[in-house]
Design an enzyme around this catalytic site. Structure first.
Site, PDB file in Angstrom:
ATOM      1  N   CYS A   1       0.829  -1.202   0.000  1.00  0.00           N
ATOM      2  CA  CYS A   1       0.000   0.000   0.000  1.00  0.00           C
ATOM      3  C   CYS A   1       0.868   1.259   0.000  1.00  0.00           C
ATOM      4  CB  CYS A   1      -0.977  -0.032   1.179  1.00  0.00           C
ATOM      5  SG  CYS A   1      -2.354   1.129   0.986  1.00  0.00           S
TER       6      CYS A   1
ATOM      7  N   HIS B   1      -3.594  -5.050   1.001  1.00  0.00           N
ATOM      8  CA  HIS B   1      -3.014  -5.367   2.307  1.00  0.00           C
ATOM      9  C   HIS B   1      -3.033  -6.879   2.556  1.00  0.00           C
ATOM     10  CE1 HIS B   1      -2.292  -1.469   4.386  1.00  0.00           C
ATOM     11  NE2 HIS B   1      -3.113  -1.026   3.445  1.00  0.00           N
TER      12      HIS B   1
ATOM     13  N   GLU C   1      -1.236  -8.645   4.460  1.00  0.00           N
ATOM     14  CA  GLU C   1      -0.997  -9.032   5.861  1.00  0.00           C
ATOM     15  C   GLU C   1      -2.304  -9.285   6.608  1.00  0.00           C
ATOM     16  OE1 GLU C   1      -1.610  -4.593   6.179  1.00  0.00           O
ATOM     17  OE2 GLU C   1      -0.782  -5.996   4.709  1.00  0.00           O
TER      18      GLU C   1
END
Length: 247
Positions: free
Chosen positions: A112, A218, A220
């Site tokens: 990002c 994202h 994660e």
């Protein structure tokens, strides 16, 4: 040798028994994703750019994390009312990290804001605000409870690109938590994924010897449910393992 992965932090005030205090913070989603892929996560505080080469010499890979916007002056941009969360010291630190990592061809996963920092560091520029500056652009900044952990936006990947090979597909559903994006890719970077409104969602290095992955979403937050998200961290740790063996 188990690779050591530096994760860039942002400055936030945290509550203590003696009042709010500034701290270098990384959400557990990043460090857990690195650890789950077999790496040792290390929080990188905001650094003096002069200290960056020494710090990176002790690491085997880098995660450039999400967060507030890059100061538009770094890419020749004008101010925009939607720009938020600018932190000059963080910009200076992470721009130096990105440039030094590129020079060393260090394994990098840019996420990002991290993709945006990387693009600016290497000479590219950004769309300051997608909804107001991209014709037909839709709202990419999806918020609310559970938004980060839900894959809800479709992407198309370039056939044959590294990410398409890693994921085993040219279509991918991801989360979306951004209002800025790459406008002009930096020299040496090429777009390889796009959202349905044409916004660039991933880039790769033209030099295939540099183990770089740079995505606008994202991963994660998706490692618990999406194999593609896990594979990004596994690929980073795998590349960093080679770096560790030679360090």
């Amino acid at each position: 040798m188990t690779p050591v992965i530096g994760i860039t932090a942002q400055q936030r005030d945290v509550a203590t028994s003696y009042g709010a205090q500034p701290a270098s913070t990384v959400t557990l989603s990043y460090s857990n994703a690195v650890a789950g892929a077999g790496g040792v996560p290390i929080v990188l505080p905001i650094l003096d750019p002069a200290a960056v080469p020494h710090a990176l010499s002790r690491l085997d890979g880098i995660v450039l994390t999400g967060g507030g916007d890059v100061e538009p002056g770094h890419y020749g941009g004008a101010g925009h009312p939607a720009v938020y969360g600018v932190h000059d010291a963080r910009d200076q630190s992470e721009l130096a990290i990105a440039r030094h990592a590129a020079e060393r061809k260090m394994p990098v996963l840019a996420i990002c804001r991290g993709l945006q920092v990387l693009n600016v560091a290497l000479g590219g520029d950004l769309i300051a605000d997608i909804p107001s500056q991209v014709e037909g652009g839709f709202e990419h900044f999806v918020t609310g409870n559970g938004a980060a952990s839900q894959a809800h936006q479709m992407l198309e990947l370039e056939a044959g690109c590294g990410l398409a090979q890693l994921f085993g597909t040219t279509s991918l559903k991801v989360n979306s938590l951004h209002h800025q994006a790459v406008a002009t890719p930096a020299p040496g970077l090429r777009p390889v994924a796009w959202s349905e409104d044409g916004v660039i969602e991933a880039v790769e290095a033209e030099d295939q010897s540099w183990p770089l992955q740079a995505v606008q979403w994202h991963p994660e937050n998706l490692v618990g449910t999406e194999p593609a998200a896990r594979s990004l961290f596994e690929e980073l740790v795998s590349a960093a393992s080679g770096q560790a063996a030679n360090r």
